[in-house]
Design a protein around this motif. Sequence first.
Motif, short mmCIF file in Angstrom:
data_model
loop_
_atom_site.label_atom_id
_atom_site.label_comp_id
_atom_site.label_asym_id
_atom_site.label_seq_id
_atom_site.Cartn_x
_atom_site.Cartn_y
_atom_site.Cartn_z
N SER A 34 -30.43 1.12 20.73
CA SER A 34 -30.00 -0.83 20.58
C SER A 34 -31.21 -1.40 20.73
O SER A 34 -31.07 -2.45 20.12
CB SER A 34 -28.74 -1.13 21.57
N GLN A 60 -31.78 9.62 29.07
CA GLN A 60 -31.17 10.74 29.88
C GLN A 60 -30.85 12.57 29.13
O GLN A 60 -30.42 13.30 29.64
CB GLN A 60 -29.78 10.35 29.82
N ALA A 87 -26.46 1.67 41.51
CA ALA A 87 -26.05 2.67 40.33
C ALA A 87 -26.64 2.70 38.92
O ALA A 87 -27.26 4.10 38.20
CB ALA A 87 -24.33 3.02 40.52
N VAL A 88 -26.83 1.46 38.53
CA VAL A 88 -27.89 1.18 37.34
C VAL A 88 -28.73 0.91 36.87
O VAL A 88 -29.10 1.98 36.35
CB VAL A 88 -27.05 -0.29 36.84
N PHE A 90 -30.66 3.63 39.11
CA PHE A 90 -30.58 4.90 39.50
C PHE A 90 -30.36 5.46 38.33
O PHE A 90 -31.38 6.01 37.30
CB PHE A 90 -29.70 5.33 40.85
N VAL A 94 -33.85 6.37 37.33
CA VAL A 94 -34.26 7.60 37.60
C VAL A 94 -33.77 9.03 37.35
O VAL A 94 -34.81 9.36 37.33
CB VAL A 94 -34.00 7.68 39.24
N MET A 95 -32.61 8.79 36.53
CA MET A 95 -32.05 9.60 36.08
C MET A 95 -33.37 10.02 34.67
O MET A 95 -33.65 10.78 34.55
CB MET A 95 -30.86 9.02 35.65
N ARG A 98 -36.64 12.02 35.28
CA ARG A 98 -35.77 14.14 36.08
C ARG A 98 -36.54 13.36 34.47
O ARG A 98 -36.58 15.59 34.78
CB ARG A 98 -34.74 13.65 36.56
N TYR A 150 -35.48 0.40 45.54
CA TYR A 150 -35.61 1.41 45.64
C TYR A 150 -35.25 2.64 44.73
O TYR A 150 -35.85 3.52 44.64
CB TYR A 150 -33.71 1.19 46.06
N CYS B 18 -19.95 7.97 41.71
CA CYS B 18 -20.73 7.60 42.52
C CYS B 18 -21.31 6.31 41.37
O CYS B 18 -22.34 5.63 41.58
CB CYS B 18 -22.08 7.41 43.30
N GLY B 19 -20.36 5.59 40.44
CA GLY B 19 -21.37 4.47 39.61
C GLY B 19 -21.09 3.31 40.19
O GLY B 19 -21.04 2.83 41.27
N GLN B 20 -20.42 2.50 39.21
CA GLN B 20 -20.87 0.96 39.70
C GLN B 20 -19.70 0.37 40.32
O GLN B 20 -20.11 -0.64 41.33
CB GLN B 20 -20.34 -0.42 38.46
N HIS B 44 -24.14 13.92 39.02
CA HIS B 44 -25.62 13.40 39.11
C HIS B 44 -26.28 13.11 40.83
O HIS B 44 -25.42 12.20 41.35
CB HIS B 44 -25.61 11.81 38.28
N ASP B 46 -28.78 12.34 42.33
CA ASP B 46 -29.27 10.67 42.28
C ASP B 46 -28.27 10.07 42.56
O ASP B 46 -28.46 8.92 43.72
CB ASP B 46 -30.11 10.45 41.18
N LEU B 47 -27.04 9.77 42.17
CA LEU B 47 -26.53 8.88 41.89
C LEU B 47 -25.26 8.91 43.38
O LEU B 47 -25.42 7.87 44.43
CB LEU B 47 -24.56 8.56 41.25
N GLN B 50 -27.97 7.73 46.46
CA GLN B 50 -28.23 6.87 46.72
C GLN B 50 -27.27 6.35 47.02
O GLN B 50 -27.51 5.27 48.73
CB GLN B 50 -28.36 5.77 45.15
N GLN B 167 -23.47 -6.53 32.98
CA GLN B 167 -23.76 -5.38 33.14
C GLN B 167 -23.12 -4.17 31.91
O GLN B 167 -24.17 -3.63 31.51
CB GLN B 167 -23.56 -5.93 34.67
N LEU B 171 -24.07 -2.12 28.27
CA LEU B 171 -24.15 -1.24 28.36
C LEU B 171 -23.15 -0.39 27.33
O LEU B 171 -23.91 0.41 26.18
CB LEU B 171 -24.28 -0.23 29.43
N SER B 174 -24.37 -1.62 23.96
CA SER B 174 -25.81 -1.17 23.31
C SER B 174 -25.37 0.42 22.70
O SER B 174 -26.18 0.96 22.11
CB SER B 174 -26.44 -1.48 24.12
N ARG B 177 -22.82 6.21 21.89
CA ARG B 177 -22.36 7.46 22.31
C ARG B 177 -22.16 7.26 23.89
O ARG B 177 -21.03 7.67 24.95
CB ARG B 177 -22.80 8.74 22.56
N LEU B 390 -21.51 8.72 32.88
CA LEU B 390 -23.10 8.26 33.09
C LEU B 390 -22.63 7.41 34.40
O LEU B 390 -23.02 7.82 35.14
CB LEU B 390 -24.57 7.25 32.25
N THR B 391 -22.34 5.82 33.88
CA THR B 391 -21.70 5.15 35.29
C THR B 391 -20.88 5.06 34.74
O THR B 391 -20.50 5.07 33.89
CB THR B 391 -23.09 3.69 35.55
#
Lengths: 329, 391
Positions: A34, A60, A87-88, A90, A94-95, A98, A150, B18-20, B44, B46-47, B50, B167, B171, B174, B177, B390-391
Amino acid sequence: MMMLVTGGAGFLGRRVVRELVREGCRVRCFLRPSTRIDDLRECVGTRDWHAVETFRGDLQDPDDCRRAVAGADIVFHVAAGLSGGAAVLFANTVMPTRQLVAACETEGVKRFVHVSSLGVYGAGSLRRHALLDESCPVDPHPHLRDPYTYSKIVQEQVCREAFERGRLPLVVIRPGVIYGPGRGLLSNRIGLTLGGTLVRFGSRRPLPYVYVDHCATAIRQAGLTPGIEGETFNVLDDHLPTAREVLAACRRAGRPVRSLWLPESAIGPLSSLYERYSRWSEGQLPAVLTRYRSDAMWKPLKFSNARARERLRWAPHLSFEETAQLSLA
Amino acid sequence: MPERSTSSEPLKVALIGCGQIADAHLQQIARIRSARVIAVCDLHADLAEQAAARFGIAARYNDPAEMLARERPDVVQIATPAHTHHAVARLCLAADCHVYVEKPFTLTAPEAESLLDLAAERGRLACVGHDQLFDPAWLEVRDRIARGELGEVRHVESTLGYPLSGQFGALVASDPRHWVRRLPGGLFHNTISHPLYRITEFLKDDRPQIDARWRTRPGFNFPTELRVDLQGASVSGTLTFATTIASQRITRIYGTTGTLECELDGQIVRRIGPAPAPGAFAKLLTPWRQRREAARTFRRQLGRFARGKIHYFAGLKSLCERFYDAIRTGAAPPIPPAEIVRVTRIMDEIFETARQRDASTNWGGAERRGSEWKAIARDSRPAAAMRESLT
Ligand SMILES: NC(=O)c1ccc[n+]([C@@H]2O[C@H](COP(=O)([O-])OP(=O)(O)OC[C@H]3O[C@@H](n4cnc5c(N)ncnc54)[C@H](OP(=O)(O)O)[C@@H]3O)[C@@H](O)[C@H]2O)c1
């Protein structure tokens, strides 16, 4: 040489691309499906555009990362999420890092320049007016910071772990607040904007600012300078403006800012009070302001760009008068 | 192996996904004395990390099965992407946990039925995240209607403003997928539960007549706007989902003797009709009445603010509290299983109708037939399905 730049269409990224192209490099930009590239194209200029290649994919996705990294000599990792909840952030910062780092480890690159942030330091533990330089430790309690910081701290950790495994020739750039055309000069390092009024905490401490073009040239140097693997550089202008200078520059440019001054000594107690209220009300007002965060953000400190100047053979080339004018034009 | 909580201890709650929206769950459950969150899980790492770090939760996992086996929670809050709800909830029920599943409960009504059957078989309760029905403003609506302020409810208009610059919207817009884009009802599947259950609260028919149509805004390549007409035996409803207006959640409930408007963001309920007097006096009396009502609301909100009682996700807290109480006391759950199935079935029909009216559209989820989706949903094992998200 083939360079891979992530976030290459962004505010900072497109200037990094421009600097690399001017240096005679070919640049592959890793972009989301996009991402609009009008600003990037304008920044690079039609004459040099042939040196730029766009790669659309998902940071990702391990396959996308591997394909993007294949054939690249140096990777400049500029992409990161700038807003949203933890979460957004990260998921955007972050992801993807990696996956990109893993691809670089498998493909083998000559250099990985990671764009981190000056915010990663644990400035809370420093004394007032102490010098914050590259020898200061990274914040040991990153989850207590704002979600953006963070995510940037953990993002840098991911890169550093790969370096320590001996598989990533890493150089870390930690820019201060990046300002420039389109972004203006204001930032939350000055204070908080509440209902259209900037509440500034003190006026005289130097703000850790860097003009976007200065930052881009430092990043270029971090990729091209030999023998600096494993090193970290704070990237800041030579002259760090105070809030007073920033507001004066805005006024001169015909863009006065409505602001309210609070003594710097009030920040700490106010943050503690707010934090306590937030806890008492079980989050009726969210704990965006805490003592820990305000110490890290607004404590008066000294900053230095000496290491970047020396090791990267880099210097900011414009004065604050010039950069302020360009930013507010 | 840890034991489940005894009746005097707080319920042990675990969260998967552990998403939004996870933050809202963790914040609100922290306010409930009778429960404590003991573990979080996300594929994930990381999620999960955090969320655990920010909310001070000791245990974090990447594998739901491992978490269930090791932690033996009493309740699991499922906040994973919609297409994984069925598989994840089955796993939790099979491990003898009660489940709170975020909206939409499942992707299809048969999935919802099978899940609730399994819950009944294992003697466990299931709840769906229809939290706005427990928001203080909505509880006031219920109360005022129960007191007869509107006479008999006859029509409900429910609007959700969902700008795609937000937010999550940005996502989804855009990324072709993105998992939301691949749901049978696309963007709407993930969002219209809320405005819909604000209608079905009053429209009690099992199978109302449904007319639905979606449209695509210029510049987008997937349906972005939805209008639904529902007609029951005595109550009708219209649902508007618009990405072209500001973010808002507004419901108007029309009765035989009056109309109420509920605005959830401001937590405001106001009387808007009919005119209290005939002719010219109405033009004076109506604003006078509204002014007095606004003053009363302001005083009440001020009092609540002073007591620290205003919370965006107050409904989520209240619903969880009631669900946990039902678990403890064996009372009926706050949202009956039959209601969960009914709302899911109405959603299925909305998407099927809109899809049929728009058979020529060729986009991600909507181009698939319902039956194909059932096959996909059946196939999805929790880990595989969650990995896509993802989230
Ligand atoms: N601005 C500052 O003051 C400051 C200070 C210190 C450090 N930094 C760092 O500098 C870097 C650039 O920041 P900026 O100010 O130039 O912000 P920016 O204009 O928002 O640029 C960020 C770029 O990252 C891309 N991006 C975000 N999430 C992504 C994802 N999930 N996958 C792929 N690309 C993604 C964005 O792509 P789209 O174009 O598709 O959105 C955008 O091009 C960041 O790493 C930031 O943390 C900034």
